[in-house]
Design a protein around this motif. Structure first.
Motif, PDB file in Angstrom:
ATOM      1  N   GLU A  45      60.165 -18.864  29.557  1.00 32.83           N
ATOM      2  CA  GLU A  45      60.858 -18.081  30.329  1.00 32.83           C
ATOM      3  C   GLU A  45      59.976 -17.080  31.139  1.00 32.83           C
ATOM      4  O   GLU A  45      59.763 -16.785  32.317  1.00 32.83           O
ATOM      5  N   LEU A  46      59.122 -16.212  30.103  1.00 37.23           N
ATOM      6  CA  LEU A  46      58.050 -15.314  30.703  1.00 37.23           C
ATOM      7  C   LEU A  46      57.080 -16.264  31.595  1.00 37.23           C
ATOM      8  O   LEU A  46      56.578 -15.740  32.596  1.00 37.23           O
ATOM      9  N   CYS A  49      58.321 -17.166  34.988  1.00 35.23           N
ATOM     10  CA  CYS A  49      58.242 -15.855  36.055  1.00 35.23           C
ATOM     11  C   CYS A  49      56.973 -15.655  36.449  1.00 35.23           C
ATOM     12  O   CYS A  49      56.832 -15.068  37.651  1.00 35.23           O
ATOM     13  N   GLU A  52      56.104 -18.128  39.130  1.00 33.96           N
ATOM     14  CA  GLU A  52      57.067 -17.670  40.238  1.00 33.96           C
ATOM     15  C   GLU A  52      56.290 -16.633  41.046  1.00 33.96           C
ATOM     16  O   GLU A  52      55.934 -16.732  42.298  1.00 33.96           O
ATOM     17  N   MET A  53      55.527 -15.620  40.337  1.00 36.11           N
ATOM     18  CA  MET A  53      54.964 -14.647  41.113  1.00 36.11           C
ATOM     19  C   MET A  53      53.635 -15.164  41.455  1.00 36.11           C
ATOM     20  O   MET A  53      53.373 -14.987  42.510  1.00 36.11           O
ATOM     21  N   VAL A  61      58.483 -24.144  38.841  1.00 34.04           N
ATOM     22  CA  VAL A  61      58.997 -23.072  37.788  1.00 34.04           C
ATOM     23  C   VAL A  61      60.168 -23.550  37.185  1.00 34.04           C
ATOM     24  O   VAL A  61      60.494 -23.378  36.037  1.00 34.04           O
ATOM     25  N   ALA A  65      60.955 -23.734  33.017  1.00 34.91           N
ATOM     26  CA  ALA A  65      61.893 -23.077  32.475  1.00 34.91           C
ATOM     27  C   ALA A  65      62.921 -23.817  32.101  1.00 34.91           C
ATOM     28  O   ALA A  65      63.757 -23.405  31.094  1.00 34.91           O
ATOM     29  N   TRP A 193      67.308 -20.483  38.377  1.00 35.69           N
ATOM     30  CA  TRP A 193      65.837 -20.253  38.352  1.00 35.69           C
ATOM     31  C   TRP A 193      65.484 -20.849  39.995  1.00 35.69           C
ATOM     32  O   TRP A 193      65.750 -21.887  40.264  1.00 35.69           O
ATOM     33  N   ARG A 196      65.946 -16.614  43.322  1.00 38.06           N
ATOM     34  CA  ARG A 196      65.565 -15.305  43.854  1.00 38.06           C
ATOM     35  C   ARG A 196      64.597 -15.505  44.969  1.00 38.06           C
ATOM     36  O   ARG A 196      64.621 -14.848  46.167  1.00 38.06           O
TER      37      ARG A 196
END
Length: 223
Positions: A45-46, A49, A52-53, A61, A65, A193, A196
């Motif tokens: 999960e980290l 993220c 995604e960044m 992503v 995930a 997921w 955002r």
């Protein structure tokens, strides 16, 4: 917070720079740092993220995930822990490989195929085509992750069988691995997921193309 201490500051700065800018691609050194983190058993999960960044595709992503896709069976506990970990490692490696080639693939890894089929192999005899796929995947995975007994060159000699070439199981592999990957991505999307980023895009478009709020009708309007 202890997990964050494993993340190099350089990597954090790079990801922050890439955040919100999909035109900026990660350097080879950044990808290597991501690979290193994955090898340290950082939670997926980290890692998702961080992808995604970094501006990875929403598909990638979500693929990272998402959960493992496993055959529904009472034999689910036969899957060894090392195989589950290998599934996530190989999935991450595949994502980075596709990213480097500027591609988004359709198929899951042989490791995920093996994990999915393992419980089913305990329930009933499989059709010859899928039995061959299972054995082929077993050989690929055990060789890659050094799970063969010392002195053994391949899985086939352990079971007294003949070597299976990929071309003979290609159709079955593509069908099953495509289904696995689609299921994983779909489940991750249902968990939220990628939403955002979608909201961020919608907000950006709203700024560029604000909704007309005047009471005056637009030219050409029927009302």
């Amino acid at each position: 917070m202890d997990q964050l201490s494993f993340i190099p500051e350089e990597l954090v700065r790079t990801l922050q720079k890439n955040a919100g800018n999909e035109d900026t691609r990660c350097s080879s050194s950044t990808l290597e740092m991501l690979r290193l983190l994955a090898s340290l058993d950082v939670p997926k999960e980290l890692l998702a993220c961080m992808l995604e960044m970094a501006g990875f595709s929403i598909h990638h992503v979500r693929y990272l995930a998402g959960p493992l896709a496993l055959h529904r069976s009472l034999w689910g506990d036969v899957i060894p822990t090392w195989l589950k970990a290998a599934c996530m490692q190989d999935r991450f490696d595949l994502i980075l490989s596709e990213y480097e080639q500027d591609q988004v693939g359709d198929y899951a890894t042989p490791t995920e195929v093996l994990a999915y089929m393992m419980p089913a192999s305990f329930e009933a005899p499989m059709h010859r085509d899928y039995s061959d796929l299972y054995i082929w995947a077993g050989n690929e995975v055990m060789r890659k992750h050094n799970k063969l007994p010392e002195g053994a060159d391949n899985f086939y000699e352990l079971i007294g069988g003949h070597a299976i070439e990929f071309k003979t199981v290609k159709t079955e592999f593509h069908d099953l691995s495509r289904s696995i990957r689609q299921s994983v991505v779909k489940h991750a999307a249902q968990q939220g997921w990628g939403k955002r980023r979608n909201r961020a895009k919608e907000e950006a478009l709203a700024v560029v193309n604000p909704v007309q709020t005047t009471d005056q009708p637009k030219q050409g309007s029927l009302f």
